[in-house]
Structures are given as structure tokens and as C-alpha cells.
Design a protein around this motif. Structure first.
Motif, mmCIF file in Angstrom:
data_model
loop_
_atom_site.group_PDB
_atom_site.id
_atom_site.type_symbol
_atom_site.label_atom_id
_atom_site.label_comp_id
_atom_site.label_asym_id
_atom_site.label_seq_id
_atom_site.Cartn_x
_atom_site.Cartn_y
_atom_site.Cartn_z
ATOM 1 N N SER A 156 0.829 -1.212 0.000
ATOM 2 C CA SER A 156 0.000 0.000 0.000
ATOM 3 C C SER A 156 0.860 1.257 0.000
ATOM 4 O O SER A 156 0.353 2.372 -0.193
ATOM 5 N N GLY A 157 2.165 1.101 0.228
ATOM 6 C CA GLY A 157 3.073 2.232 0.188
ATOM 7 C C GLY A 157 3.535 2.531 -1.221
ATOM 8 O O GLY A 157 3.326 1.757 -2.161
ATOM 9 N N LEU A 158 4.164 3.682 -1.364
ATOM 10 C CA LEU A 158 4.623 4.138 -2.669
ATOM 11 C C LEU A 158 6.139 4.160 -2.719
ATOM 12 O O LEU A 158 6.796 4.603 -1.774
ATOM 13 N N SER B 78 8.307 13.796 0.945
ATOM 14 C CA SER B 78 7.743 14.770 1.874
ATOM 15 C C SER B 78 8.837 15.246 2.822
ATOM 16 O O SER B 78 9.856 14.583 3.008
ATOM 17 N N THR B 79 8.629 16.401 3.421
ATOM 18 C CA THR B 79 9.612 16.903 4.370
ATOM 19 C C THR B 79 9.629 16.028 5.620
ATOM 20 O O THR B 79 8.593 15.492 6.033
ATOM 21 N N THR B 80 10.798 15.856 6.181
ATOM 22 C CA THR B 80 10.914 15.131 7.440
ATOM 23 C C THR B 80 11.215 16.083 8.594
ATOM 24 O O THR B 80 11.274 15.656 9.745
ATOM 25 N N MET C 70 10.645 10.191 10.649
ATOM 26 C CA MET C 70 10.911 9.207 9.602
ATOM 27 C C MET C 70 10.020 9.450 8.389
ATOM 28 O O MET C 70 8.823 9.763 8.526
ATOM 29 N N ALA C 71 10.583 9.322 7.213
ATOM 30 C CA ALA C 71 9.794 9.439 5.981
ATOM 31 C C ALA C 71 8.701 8.374 5.976
ATOM 32 O O ALA C 71 8.913 7.243 6.417
ATOM 33 N N GLY C 72 7.538 8.749 5.486
ATOM 34 C CA GLY C 72 6.455 7.787 5.367
ATOM 35 C C GLY C 72 5.452 7.799 6.501
ATOM 36 O O GLY C 72 4.428 7.121 6.424
ATOM 37 N N GLU D 256 4.858 7.137 1.526
ATOM 38 C CA GLU D 256 6.184 6.941 0.930
ATOM 39 C C GLU D 256 6.916 5.855 1.711
ATOM 40 O O GLU D 256 7.007 5.906 2.941
ATOM 41 N N ARG D 257 7.426 4.853 1.016
ATOM 42 C CA ARG D 257 8.174 3.807 1.707
ATOM 43 C C ARG D 257 9.481 4.381 2.250
ATOM 44 O O ARG D 257 10.236 5.015 1.525
#
Length: 359
Positions: free
Chosen positions: A95-97, A105-107, A151-153, A158-159
Motif C-alpha cells: 500500500s506504500g509508494l 515529503s519533508t521530514t 521518519m519518511a512515510g 512513501e516507503r
């Protein structure tokens, strides 16, 4: 050759006796004998060395060697029983990209952007979140602005990266957008300490200075607490079984509001998480742990301020000395990382280190 029921029971009893240093009867409860979550990792690892395909959930669900042996021997003739309604890892991860299919995206999170002087940067811990630190940074930042790296995601799909080095490089770009040049001030709780260490190492390699690198209840990079042979699926499954046990639910959908509230209360989630993202967050946790477990550190010539639990003070594997140019160590008796972050004495140590850098 497939193990029969008696083989399974004997293997488990022997492993428990070795790890717990007690006599074990087949109907003894693992947890009543003194077993706990992280020790299950050792049980699973030892069982697999002896040819027994054991999962953490088997121990959480059945608890005794006899009951586990019954369940596993029955499963050889039929399909293994489903572990609740929780989706499997593949379903959640798919389900992630891919980062190739979505804008990153900004972290960077503004924890306390008001203030003057060199900002202090705080890093996420194992669950990937850092916004809970907004309630804590005032105890040590002085008049400085404070930012966090998460953390990203977490808030999209976003993976996340599976490498500490890759995470650190990404975070450093965002840090530079706020502060183009050093000296830098870093605070890393738990897993965030290793990320802060790698960023400091990268900066040092580029000839830049980190004035403060404070790690809080962080084991040195290169040590491992889980089984390094586990992949994302095993880590995700282990996480779910731990949460099911902690909140006494058959799956995370059951009494989901209480599970979410409980995780916010211990800062494993920040406020505002969509219930639909609860399992995704556990997959992100698995990715972060995978990156931590496979991080191969390089030496860092600067000083590391180590704030650790008193119970770890004499453990050789808790010694940061072999990695850093110098260390300043402070030990406190506390219930864990969050309790350390809330401890006024710990805040005073960090505040003093930051105050030594006046700019």
C-alpha cells in the motif's frame, strides 16, 4: 525430517531452561517463568537453529512448551491458524509508494521555531515519530529554536529508507536548509542517537563541526537487540504480536481507540494519527528497526555525550568509547527512554552541554 510433538516440547523446554536458568516443566508459562518480549527473539533464533520454525506469536499465543508443541504439530497436518485479523506485511507494504513514484515529503518538524542562536535538532526514535518532543524541548533548549526530524512515510505512504546512511543523508539536507553551516547541536533519543551519530560522522568527513552530540538510552551502533537475520516481515509480525500482548487484544482492530490512545500516551504515536494508518505505522517501525540492525558504523572523532540507564553502565556492549574520539557519560536510574527525557536531571545535563556553545 519433520519434528514431532515431543521433539518440539523438548526443544522449547531446553531453550527456556538455558535462557531463563530455571527448571522447566511442559506446562510452565514462559512469562511466569520470567520471560519477556525481547527474550522471545532469542527463543525464536535458538529454535530455528534446531530446525524448529517458530514465530514470536506462537509464544505470545500459547505460552507453554506443551501448548506450543500441540499447536505446531497440528499445523503440520493443516493450515497454520491465522494470527487475528491484522493484515500481513506484504499487504501493508504494497500500500506504500516507491520514492520513484511520489514526491518526497519533508521530514523536518518545527518543535519550537521561535528563539535565537544556533538551533538544536532532535531525532526520531524507533517508532519514527518526533513531534512528542515539542512538549520536552523547553526543558533544555534555553532560548534556542528547536527542530525535529521524523521518519519518511509517517504521514504519507512513501516507503521509508532501509539504511541509516541513506536516512542520515536525507535528514542532513533538510538540516542544512535551516542551518547551512556548523557547528551543529544534536540530541538523539534511543534509535535517534544512532541517526544523530551517522549525521555527525558525515559532517565531520566534510570538515564540519558538531558541537554537541547527545544520545539518550542509545546502544552504540553495531550492537544488535533483535535477530539480524530477520527481514521486514518477521519484524512486522514481532511488532504486532508485542502490541497484541501489551493491549490484550486479538488484533489491532479490536478496541482500536484504546490501542491508539495507549500508544499516544507512551509517545509511540503522535497525536492525530489516522486509525487507517495504524498497521502502516508498524511497517514503518519494521523498516526503521531493519535499518538500525544493519547499520555498520564508522569511527567519529568528536565527543559523544552519553546519557544511559544505570543498569547498562557496566555492560561492555553499551560502551561508546571504541566509536568516538571521546565520551562524557551520565547514568540515571529510570524506567526507560521516555522517563529519561522527562527527568529534570537529564534535561539539566543537556542544557549545560548546549549552554557551552554560546552562539
Amino acid at each position: 525430517m519433520a519434528l514431532n510433538r515431543n521433539d518440539i516440547e523438548q526443544i522449547l523446554s531446553e531453550i527456556w531452561e538455558d535462557l531463563l536458568d530455571v527448571d522447566v516443566e511442559p506446562d510452565d508459562d514462559f512469562f511466569e517463568l520470567g520471560g519477556y518480549s525481547l527474550l522471545i527473539v532469542n527463543v525464536v533464533t535458538e529454535a530455528r537453529k534446531r530446525g524448529l520454525e517458530l514465530a514470536a506469536n506462537d509464544i505470545y499465543t500459547h505460552k507453554t512448551a506443551a501448548a506450543i508443541a500441540d499447536a505446531l504439530s497440528a499445523a503440520t497436518a493443516t493450515a497454520a491458524p491465522a494470527a487475528g485479523a491484522d493484515p500481513d506485511f506484504s499487504t501493508v507494504w504494497e500500500s506504500g509508494l516507491s520514492p520513484m513514484r511520489t514526491e518526497p515529503s519533508t521530514t523536518l518538524v518545527a518543535l519550537a521555531p521561535e528563539g535565537t542562536g544556533t538551533p538544536v535538532f532532535c531525532f526520531h526514535w524507533g517508532t519514527g515519530n518526533v513531534r512528542f518532543m515539542a512538549d520536552l524541548v523547553d526543558t533544555f533548549r534555553g532560548e534556542r529554536p528547536a527542530y525535529g526530524l521524523e521518519m519518511a512515510g509517517l504521514w504519507g505512504r512513501e516507503r521509508p529508507a532501509l539504511s541509516i546512511v541513506e536516512m542520515a543523508s536525507r535528514y542532513l539536507k533538510e538540516i542544512r536548509a535551516v542551518q547551512p553551516e556548523g557547528p551543529y547541536l544534536f540530541v538523539g533519543p534511543c534509535a535517534g542517537g544512532r541517526i544523530a551519530y551517522e549525521i555527525a560522522r558525515q559532517l565531520e568527513a566534510n570538515g564540519e563541526e558538531v558541537a554537541v552530540l547527545a544520545v539518550i538510552n542509545t546502544m552504540p551502533p553495531g550492537t544488535t537487540e533483535l535477530d539480524a537475520a530477520w527481514g521486514l516481515r518477521e519484524l512486522y509480525d514481532f511488532r504486532l504480536t508485542s502490541l497484541r500482548e501489551r493491549y490484550s487484544v486479538p488484533d489491532l482492530y479490536t478496541d482500536q481507540e484504546r490501542v491508539l490512545r495507549g500508544m499516544v500516551d507512551i509517545a509511540w504515536l503522535d497525536e492525530g494519527v489516522d486509525p487507517a494508518d495504524l498497521h502502516w505505522r508498524q511497517a514503518v517501525w519494521a523498516a526503521g528497526v531493519f535499518a538500525q540492525e544493519h547499520y555498520e558504523p564508522r569511527p567519529y572523532g568528536g565527543e559523544v555525550t552519553v546519557i544511559q540507564l544505570a543498569e547498562d553502565a557496566d555492560r561492555p556492549e553499551a560502551d561508546w568509547g571504541p566509536l568516538a574520539g571521546s565520551t562524557e557519560t551520565h547514568a540515571f536510574t529510570s524506567a526507560g527512554t521516555l522517563a529519561l527525557l522527562r527527568d529534570a536531571a537529564v534535561a539539566e545535563v543537556i542544557a549545560k552541554k548546549l549552554a557551552n556553545h554560546s552562539a
